[in-house]
Design a protein around this motif. Structure first.
Motif, PDB file in Angstrom:
ATOM      1  N   ASP A 140       5.242  -9.278   3.023  1.00 25.51           N
ATOM      2  CA  ASP A 140       5.380  -9.885   4.355  1.00 25.51           C
ATOM      3  C   ASP A 140       5.322  -8.799   5.419  1.00 25.51           C
ATOM      4  OD1 ASP A 140       5.565 -12.463   3.430  1.00 25.51           O
ATOM      5  OD2 ASP A 140       7.757 -12.566   3.528  1.00 25.51           O
ATOM      6  N   ARG A 141       6.024  -7.696   5.162  1.00 23.10           N
ATOM      7  CA  ARG A 141       6.029  -6.589   6.127  1.00 23.10           C
ATOM      8  C   ARG A 141       4.683  -5.878   6.157  1.00 23.10           C
ATOM      9  NH1 ARG A 141      11.949  -3.984   4.420  1.00 23.10           N
ATOM     10  NH2 ARG A 141      13.149  -5.915   4.714  1.00 23.10           N
ATOM     11  N   THR A 142       4.028  -5.788   4.987  1.00 25.42           N
ATOM     12  CA  THR A 142       2.723  -5.127   4.947  1.00 25.42           C
ATOM     13  C   THR A 142       1.689  -5.921   5.734  1.00 25.42           C
ATOM     14  OG1 THR A 142       3.221  -4.134   2.801  1.00 25.42           O
ATOM     15  CG2 THR A 142       0.897  -4.284   3.422  1.00 25.42           C
ATOM     16  N   ILE A 143       1.700  -7.226   5.589  1.00 32.34           N
ATOM     17  CA  ILE A 143       0.773  -8.068   6.354  1.00 32.34           C
ATOM     18  C   ILE A 143       1.074  -7.946   7.848  1.00 32.34           C
ATOM     19  CG2 ILE A 143       0.031 -10.445   6.767  1.00 32.34           C
ATOM     20  CD1 ILE A 143       0.547 -10.955   3.764  1.00 32.34           C
ATOM     21  N   ASP A 144       2.356  -7.845   8.204  1.00 30.97           N
ATOM     22  CA  ASP A 144       2.699  -7.606   9.610  1.00 30.97           C
ATOM     23  C   ASP A 144       2.120  -6.272  10.079  1.00 30.97           C
ATOM     24  OD1 ASP A 144       4.099  -9.972   9.777  1.00 30.97           O
ATOM     25  OD2 ASP A 144       6.073  -9.059   9.453  1.00 30.97           O
ATOM     26  N   SER A 145       2.146  -5.256   9.204  1.00 32.19           N
ATOM     27  CA  SER A 145       1.597  -3.941   9.565  1.00 32.19           C
ATOM     28  C   SER A 145       0.084  -4.013   9.741  1.00 32.19           C
ATOM     29  CB  SER A 145       1.950  -2.908   8.490  1.00 32.19           C
ATOM     30  OG  SER A 145       3.343  -2.712   8.398  1.00 32.19           O
ATOM     31  N   ILE A 146      -0.596  -4.768   8.878  1.00 34.49           N
ATOM     32  CA  ILE A 146      -2.054  -4.947   9.015  1.00 34.49           C
ATOM     33  C   ILE A 146      -2.365  -5.627  10.350  1.00 34.49           C
ATOM     34  CG2 ILE A 146      -4.074  -6.140   8.081  1.00 34.49           C
ATOM     35  CD1 ILE A 146      -2.825  -5.770   5.282  1.00 34.49           C
ATOM     36  N   PHE A 147      -1.582  -6.672  10.656  1.00 37.69           N
ATOM     37  CA  PHE A 147      -1.808  -7.392  11.918  1.00 37.69           C
ATOM     38  C   PHE A 147      -1.590  -6.471  13.112  1.00 37.69           C
ATOM     39  CE2 PHE A 147      -1.081 -10.196  15.433  1.00 37.69           C
ATOM     40  CZ  PHE A 147      -1.881 -11.310  15.188  1.00 37.69           C
ATOM     41  N   ALA A 148      -0.500  -5.700  13.074  1.00 40.07           N
ATOM     42  CA  ALA A 148      -0.198  -4.805  14.192  1.00 40.07           C
ATOM     43  C   ALA A 148      -1.278  -3.738  14.353  1.00 40.07           C
ATOM     44  CB  ALA A 148       1.163  -4.147  13.969  1.00 40.07           C
ATOM     45  N   PHE A 149      -1.810  -3.238  13.236  1.00 38.11           N
ATOM     46  CA  PHE A 149      -2.880  -2.244  13.304  1.00 38.11           C
ATOM     47  C   PHE A 149      -4.123  -2.831  13.970  1.00 38.11           C
ATOM     48  CE2 PHE A 149      -6.633  -0.161  11.493  1.00 38.11           C
ATOM     49  CZ  PHE A 149      -6.339   1.178  11.716  1.00 38.11           C
ATOM     50  N   ALA A 150      -4.437  -4.081  13.641  1.00 39.84           N
ATOM     51  CA  ALA A 150      -5.638  -4.716  14.199  1.00 39.84           C
ATOM     52  C   ALA A 150      -5.442  -5.206  15.623  1.00 39.84           C
ATOM     53  CB  ALA A 150      -6.061  -5.883  13.305  1.00 39.84           C
TER      54      ALA A 150
END
Length: 447
Positions: free
Chosen positions: A28-38
């Motif tokens: 869940d946190r990793t997907i949040d990190s991917i979203f924040a990066f994009a």
């Protein structure tokens, strides 16, 4: 996971934690990190210009082999994440896309140990010293001596390839994924069919809980489960190559990437093999200035490290038999200790009756190996804190023989408390503790 054959069934309840949180919470946190990066403009939504920074689920699955998310299998557009949805993506849409496509859960693959039958036949032939076609307990006890001549490379291991020349071991690779087809039944002529199920659909089975954790590396206890002498499951963890692969990439890439003259990126530059790293411009140039700065490079590498830590592979290798039963550390070779323990191992498995080995009672052995990335070796390896022991154990069998030990014979004898001619890790730890106490002086406590 559930394994069943000929009326016998066993299950493994798998619990994975990463950095102290559940695998689900970590992703869940990793997907949040991917979203924040994009989300370059930080407005909480992703538009078409930001989609290039979002790796597809297919690309993330490639991380198991590459150690990072390669610039392949790119998203085809917003509709691939949520077909027919108007406007821009929000974090919930991205999470739904990834979870639907298997991102954030352990990858499970299965394969067959195809050399088992031939290995069993060759082993039985070598062990049948008196030629009566039945292996006695005495012949099993004599195995360390009777098989010694097979050690052609003189490393004090009887390797599968020495028992069965020109073979490849393990011959099977766990490349057949268990996701689209959650239940897999393997039909055989000589053994009952084996069914592997991703779920635990029945409570009427022998069950073990297997807790794995990723801290500095993936770790977890070894587990062995046997059912009615027909099915035996060995489960353990091995180091994976992902961290090393990512470090190799980081060492090879420049600190920053400049676009070629004319700001045109050739087709060759979109490959991860491009030594100039220009393929990174497509996936890491967040300010769209035609270059990847040192800061952008570090942001992208940090995301790769996070994605890589969340990759857990479960390899299931089935079809094992006599060799896999004896090879308790599954390094592909039978050590002196394993051969010495072979008779007792077969006795405990219910394979010996009236002093003879009953080949038909040898259980099917299923190997379940957890790793981060495709493992280079299946061997169980204990963590060794005793430096001289790790250096001396040249064949990696977990013992130090007299040949491997470089010190005087009297020191070897002092360490070898059980006088079995092998130094175990426990004996080495005790000896080091004794030496440390002696160096402290007369007031030191001896256990």
């Amino acid at each position: 996971m559930k394994f069943s054959t000929a009326g016998a069934a066993l299950g493994i309840e798998l619990n994975v934690s990463i950095d102290g949180v559940s695998m689900e919470a970590y992703w869940d946190r990793t997907i949040d990190s991917i979203f924040a990066f994009a989300d370059v403009d930080h407005d909480g939504l992703l538009d078409e210009s930001e989609i290039r920074f979002v790796p597809s689920a297919r690309a993330i699955h490639f991380c198991l082999d590459q150690g990072f998310v390669p610039p392949v299998a790119k998203l085809k557009g917003r509709t691939e994440v949520l077909a027919g949805a108007p406007g821009r993506w929000n974090p919930a849409m991205l999470k739904r896309y990834y979870t639907t496509n298997g991102v954030g859960e352990p990858r499970i693959g299965q394969g067959e140990l195809r050399e088992t039958k031939a290995l069993t036949t060759a082993l039985l032939d070598r062990l049948n010293f008196d030629g009566d076609s039945r292996i006695s307990r005495d012949e099993l006890l004599d195995a360390p001596g009777s098989l010694r001549q097979l050690d052609t490379n003189d490393n004090e291991l009887i390797e599968a390839t020495e028992i069965l020349p020109n073979s490849v071991y393990p011959s099977g690779a766990a490349t057949d994924p268990l996701r689209d087809e959650a239940t897999k039944t393997i039909e055989r002529n000589e053994r009952p069919a084996l069914t592997i199920d991703r779920s635990l659909s029945s409570s009427d089975l022998s069950l073990i809980e297997w807790k794995l954790s990723v801290a500095k590396r993936l770790g977890g206890p070894s587990k062995t489960l046997s059912v009615s002498q027909r099915l035996r499951c060995d489960a353990w963890t091995v180091p994976g190559p992902l961290a090393d692969l990512l470090q190799t990439l980081q060492d090879e890439l420049p600190e920053r990437v400049e676009a070629p003259p004319g700001n045109r990126i050739s087709n060759d530059s979109t490959s991860s093999r491009d030594v100039n790293g220009r393929w990174l411009i497509e996936v890491a140039d967040r300010d769209s200035d035609g270059r990847v700065s040192a800061s952008e490079m570090e942001q992208w590498m940090a995301l790769q490290r996070r994605i890589g830590r969340g990759q857990v592979l479960i390899s299931i290798l089935h079809g094992g038999g006599l060799f896999e039963l004896l090879d308790s550390d599954h390094d592909g070779g039978l050590s002196v200790r394993e051969l010495r323990n072979g008779s007792q191992m077969l006795d405990d498995a219910g394979c010996i009756a009236e002093g003879k080995l009953q080949v038909e009672l040898i259980p099917e052995v299923v190997l379940v190996v957890a790793s981060q990335g495709v493992p280079r070796s299946l061997a169980k390896r204990a963590h060794v804190d005793v430096a001289w022991f790790a250096t001396s154990d040249r064949n990696g069998d977990g013992d130090v023989s007299r040949r491997e030990f470089t010190g005087p014979s009297r020191v070897f004898q002092d360490i070898d408390l059980d006088r079995d001619g092998l130094l175990s890790l426990a004996e080495a730890v005790r000896f080091d503790a004794l030496i440390a106490d002696q160096r402290k002086g007369p007031g030191a406590r001896n256990d």
